[in-house]
Design a protein around this motif. Structure first.
Motif, short mmCIF file in Angstrom:
data_model
loop_
_atom_site.label_atom_id
_atom_site.label_comp_id
_atom_site.label_asym_id
_atom_site.label_seq_id
_atom_site.Cartn_x
_atom_site.Cartn_y
_atom_site.Cartn_z
N GLU A 151 -6.25 9.29 -18.58
CA GLU A 151 -6.68 7.93 -18.25
C GLU A 151 -5.49 6.98 -18.15
N VAL A 152 -4.47 7.18 -18.98
CA VAL A 152 -3.26 6.35 -18.89
C VAL A 152 -2.58 6.60 -17.55
N SER A 153 -2.58 7.84 -17.10
CA SER A 153 -1.99 8.17 -15.81
C SER A 153 -2.72 7.45 -14.68
N LYS A 154 -4.06 7.45 -14.74
CA LYS A 154 -4.84 6.73 -13.73
C LYS A 154 -4.52 5.24 -13.77
N THR A 155 -4.42 4.70 -14.98
CA THR A 155 -4.12 3.27 -15.14
C THR A 155 -2.75 2.94 -14.57
N ALA A 156 -1.78 3.79 -14.85
CA ALA A 156 -0.42 3.56 -14.35
C ALA A 156 -0.39 3.60 -12.82
N LYS A 157 -1.13 4.54 -12.24
CA LYS A 157 -1.17 4.61 -10.78
C LYS A 157 -1.82 3.36 -10.18
N GLY A 158 -2.91 2.91 -10.80
CA GLY A 158 -3.55 1.69 -10.32
C GLY A 158 -2.67 0.47 -10.47
N ALA A 159 -2.00 0.37 -11.63
CA ALA A 159 -1.10 -0.76 -11.86
C ALA A 159 0.11 -0.70 -10.94
N GLY A 160 0.61 0.50 -10.69
CA GLY A 160 1.73 0.66 -9.77
C GLY A 160 1.36 0.25 -8.36
N ALA A 161 0.14 0.64 -7.95
CA ALA A 161 -0.33 0.24 -6.61
C ALA A 161 -0.47 -1.28 -6.51
N LEU A 162 -0.99 -1.89 -7.57
CA LEU A 162 -1.11 -3.35 -7.56
C LEU A 162 0.26 -4.03 -7.55
N ALA A 163 1.19 -3.52 -8.33
CA ALA A 163 2.53 -4.11 -8.36
C ALA A 163 3.23 -3.93 -7.02
N VAL A 169 4.61 -6.91 -4.57
CA VAL A 169 5.99 -7.06 -4.09
C VAL A 169 6.04 -7.01 -2.56
N ALA A 170 5.38 -6.00 -2.01
CA ALA A 170 5.36 -5.88 -0.55
C ALA A 170 4.70 -7.09 0.08
N GLY A 171 3.62 -7.52 -0.54
CA GLY A 171 2.93 -8.70 -0.03
C GLY A 171 3.81 -9.94 -0.05
N PHE A 172 4.60 -10.06 -1.09
CA PHE A 172 5.49 -11.21 -1.17
C PHE A 172 6.50 -11.23 -0.02
N PHE A 173 7.17 -10.08 0.20
CA PHE A 173 8.16 -10.04 1.27
C PHE A 173 7.53 -10.19 2.65
N VAL A 174 6.42 -9.52 2.84
CA VAL A 174 5.73 -9.66 4.13
C VAL A 174 5.28 -11.09 4.33
N LEU A 175 4.73 -11.65 3.30
CA LEU A 175 4.28 -13.05 3.37
C LEU A 175 5.43 -13.98 3.72
N MET A 176 6.54 -13.77 3.07
CA MET A 176 7.68 -14.65 3.29
C MET A 176 8.21 -14.55 4.72
#
Length: 159
Positions: free
Chosen positions: A65-77, A81-88
């Motif tokens: 479950e921690v692995s699933k959480t880390a993957k979800g959090a990594g995808a969100l992070a 980050v990508a959204g920030f640069f693309v947005l900018m």
């Protein structure tokens, strides 16, 4: 193991003829020659083994479950980050392009609304990933619920 009914004869126990023909069967090992200390030692060892196995199962489930959480959090992070640069960069390019066609204020508003829609979509995806996480070790809870029945001598768990 098969235990015959005690034979008839003198004494306090005198079963009828039908009772002497019946046999009582048990699925348990013969412990007639085993000392009480050995039996208690076996039970203690078996309980210790059971608890270690349940702990290992719980650890494996929590790790999964921690692995699933880390993957979800990594995808969100990563999306953040990508959204920030693309947005900018796209915002500057789109704003510059639209300000050539219309008033600069309207161009900025259109760019902001566009990125608000994208941010909402990323939020929905991230929330769905986080809802798939089950922090409670389900299998461990299920098998631990069978321990009291096993201690009473029931093997199949709850009936």
């Amino acid at each position: 193991m098969t235990t015959p009914v005690p034979p008839t004869g003198g004494g306090a126990y005198a079963p009828d003829a039908a009772a002497t023909d019946r046999l009582v069967t048990h699925d348990r090992p013969d412990v007639g020659d085993t000392s009480l200390g050995d039996l208690i030692g076996n039970v203690t060892r078996d309980l210790s083994t059971l608890m270690r196995q349940e702990l290992a199962l719980a650890q494996a489930e929590v790790k999964q479950e921690v692995s699933k959480t880390a993957k979800g959090a990594g995808a969100l992070a990563g999306a953040g980050v990508a959204g920030f640069f693309v947005l900018m960069f796209l915002s500057m390019a789109l704003y510059a392009g639209l300000s050539n066609v219309m008033d600069a204020g309207w161009a900025a508003l259109i760019v902001a609304v566009l990125w608000a829609v994208i941010a909402g979509a990323l939020f929905v995806v991230g929330r769905q990933k986080m809802q798939q996480v089950h922090p409670k070790p389900e299998r461990t809870v299920d098998t631990l619920s069978n321990v009291p029945d096993a201690l009473k001598g029931n093997r199949g768990g709850s009936a």
